[in-house]
Design a protein around this motif. Structure first.
Motif, PDB file in Angstrom:
ATOM      1  N   TYR A   1       0.829  -1.210   0.000  1.00  0.00           N
ATOM      2  CA  TYR A   1       0.000   0.000   0.000  1.00  0.00           C
ATOM      3  C   TYR A   1       0.860   1.255   0.000  1.00  0.00           C
ATOM      4  CZ  TYR A   1      -2.602   3.541   2.767  1.00  0.00           C
ATOM      5  OH  TYR A   1      -3.146   4.695   3.273  1.00  0.00           O
TER       6      TYR A   1
ATOM      7  N   PHE B   1      -3.352   4.988 -12.361  1.00  0.00           N
ATOM      8  CA  PHE B   1      -4.666   4.426 -12.051  1.00  0.00           C
ATOM      9  C   PHE B   1      -4.548   2.995 -11.523  1.00  0.00           C
ATOM     10  CE2 PHE B   1      -8.707   2.435 -13.810  1.00  0.00           C
ATOM     11  CZ  PHE B   1      -9.471   2.811 -12.717  1.00  0.00           C
ATOM     12  N   GLY B   2      -3.729   2.190 -12.188  1.00  0.00           N
ATOM     13  CA  GLY B   2      -3.557   0.811 -11.741  1.00  0.00           C
ATOM     14  C   GLY B   2      -2.973   0.736 -10.338  1.00  0.00           C
TER      15      GLY B   2
ATOM     16  N   LEU C   1      -5.610   1.877  -7.710  1.00  0.00           N
ATOM     17  CA  LEU C   1      -6.588   0.831  -7.421  1.00  0.00           C
ATOM     18  C   LEU C   1      -5.994  -0.263  -6.545  1.00  0.00           C
ATOM     19  CD1 LEU C   1      -8.603   0.134 -10.716  1.00  0.00           C
ATOM     20  CD2 LEU C   1      -9.475   1.035  -8.549  1.00  0.00           C
ATOM     21  N   LEU C   2      -4.799  -0.705  -6.899  1.00  0.00           N
ATOM     22  CA  LEU C   2      -4.156  -1.763  -6.113  1.00  0.00           C
ATOM     23  C   LEU C   2      -3.825  -1.286  -4.698  1.00  0.00           C
ATOM     24  CD1 LEU C   2      -1.760  -3.257  -8.812  1.00  0.00           C
ATOM     25  CD2 LEU C   2      -3.809  -4.330  -7.846  1.00  0.00           C
TER      26      LEU C   2
ATOM     27  N   VAL D   1      -5.568   0.895  -2.910  1.00  0.00           N
ATOM     28  CA  VAL D   1      -6.827   0.815  -2.156  1.00  0.00           C
ATOM     29  C   VAL D   1      -7.156  -0.639  -1.839  1.00  0.00           C
ATOM     30  CG1 VAL D   1      -9.311   1.232  -2.244  1.00  0.00           C
ATOM     31  CG2 VAL D   1      -7.729   2.970  -3.081  1.00  0.00           C
ATOM     32  N   GLY D   2      -6.944  -1.527  -2.826  1.00  0.00           N
ATOM     33  CA  GLY D   2      -7.205  -2.944  -2.599  1.00  0.00           C
ATOM     34  C   GLY D   2      -6.355  -3.519  -1.476  1.00  0.00           C
TER      35      GLY D   2
ATOM     36  N   VAL E   1      -8.471   8.394  -6.949  1.00  0.00           N
ATOM     37  CA  VAL E   1      -8.560   7.232  -7.840  1.00  0.00           C
ATOM     38  C   VAL E   1      -9.549   7.459  -8.986  1.00  0.00           C
ATOM     39  CG1 VAL E   1      -9.183   4.788  -7.972  1.00  0.00           C
ATOM     40  CG2 VAL E   1      -7.731   5.600  -6.111  1.00  0.00           C
ATOM     41  N   PRO E   2     -10.768   8.004  -8.769  1.00  0.00           N
ATOM     42  CA  PRO E   2     -11.650   8.276  -9.912  1.00  0.00           C
ATOM     43  C   PRO E   2     -11.047   9.260 -10.912  1.00  0.00           C
ATOM     44  CG  PRO E   2     -12.899   8.302  -7.865  1.00  0.00           C
ATOM     45  CD  PRO E   2     -11.455   8.267  -7.484  1.00  0.00           C
TER      46      PRO E   2
ATOM     47  N   GLY F   1      -8.476   7.444 -12.855  1.00  0.00           N
ATOM     48  CA  GLY F   1      -9.133   6.535 -13.781  1.00  0.00           C
ATOM     49  C   GLY F   1      -9.645   7.255 -15.019  1.00  0.00           C
TER      50      GLY F   1
END
Length: 314
Positions: free
Chosen positions: A33, A67-68, A71-72, A74-75, A111-112, A115
């Protein structure tokens, strides 16, 4: 002639148990993270610069990477929290004094935007939305890349908390190293110059901040030189050197640029893993908590370091 009647106090803790509860954060989720958030934020800034200077290949790679990685990131955070609802619960309030609260809101807004910028760059559609999203993600990018330094420093973990002065520079430098490495790895060779410069600045900043932090922290920085944390940070230094050499000497070689970019990405990741494991090691050993507090107490009392007044004299 007077002599001590009580032996000098020796360090000890209750049955040798840690003074602090160890961090509940896990690996690889949390160091991942930290790494991915830095890569995302710095890549958005690089992507915006590439767009402004007419480097579409570098812009596309950076925006997709941002973006990738976002997302990762946050995941990884959600996975460490256990379930998505816990992340959503952190968005119920905004506390400017809480790095986790600020970071959650930053990611939710960033993130949005990243994206939308990535989709526009990849498809060539909705260019106006793409420009606005690129600007927005670039504006939030530095905060996304650096807030995790405040997050780890705002704890009782000795090697993290005591390093609060240098940690933001270290994390931002590591983020720049990663974003520049991604550009060197995947962007067209003719568009590498901004990525190369960003990576070199990042490596210099990262290594300088780590060196200053180690000197200033003294014995508290030992976990950054020993054990798992030390191994990761030594690997980061070696990979940074290899990546820098490749970036400088292999400017016209696609293969050399790609290899140097991969080395720089790996160096940035190793830095985050090293900081994470070094902090955990410092929390597990009570010596790193108690001895700095004793030195601070002695300084406040005007007692020469190492001369414990509890020793007394006859």
């Amino acid at each position: 002639m007077s002599r001590p009647v009580v032996p000098k106090a020796e360090f000890g803790s209750y049955y040798g148990r840690p003074v602090l509860n160890p961090p509940v954060w896990r690996s690889p989720e949390i160091p991942g993270y930290l790494f991915l958030g830095g890569l995302a934020g710095a890549s958005s800034l690089l992507g915006a610069g590439a767009t402004a200077t007419g480097r579409p290949g570098l812009a596309r790679v950076s925006k997709l990477g941002a973006f990738g990685a976002g997302l990762l990131s946050v995941g990884a955070l959600v996975h460490d929290l256990g379930r998505p609802a816990r992340f959503l619960n952190m968005l119920r309030v905004f506390k400017v004094t809480s790095p986790m609260s600020v970071g959650s809101w930053l990611l939710a807004g960033y993130v949005p935007l990243a994206g939308a910028a990535a989709v526009s760059a990849a498809t060539g559609r909705v260019p106006r939305i793409g420009v606005a999203a690129t600007a927005g993600s670039a504006l939030l990018g530095p905060a996304v890349a650096s807030y995790t330094a405040a997050l780890v420093s705002d704890t009782a973990v000795p090697a993290w908390h005591e390093g609060h002065r240098e940690m933001p520079y270290l994390f931002v430098g590591s983020a720049a190293t990663a974003a520049g490495g991604l550009g060197l790895l995947a962007a067209p060779t003719g568009e590498h110059r901004p990525a190369r410069r960003l990576a070199l600045v990042g490596v210099a900043t990262e290594l300088a901040a780590l060196s200053v932090m180690r000197r200033r922290l003294g014995m508290v920085a030992e976990p950054y030189s020993t054990g798992t944390g030390g191994r990761y940070l030594r690997a980061a230094t070696a990979l940074s050197a290899a990546g820098t050499a490749g970036a400088l000497l292999g400017r016209r070689s696609r293969l050399a640029s790609a290899l140097s970019g991969a080395a720089l990405l790996a160096a940035s990741a190793c830095t985050r893993w090293g900081i994470f494991h070094g902090g955990r090691a410092s929390a597990a050993d009570p010596r790193y908590t108690v001895e700095p507090q004793r030195r601070a107490r002695d300084r406040n009392r005007g007692t020469p370091e190492g001369n414990d007044p509890a020793a007394g004299s006859g």
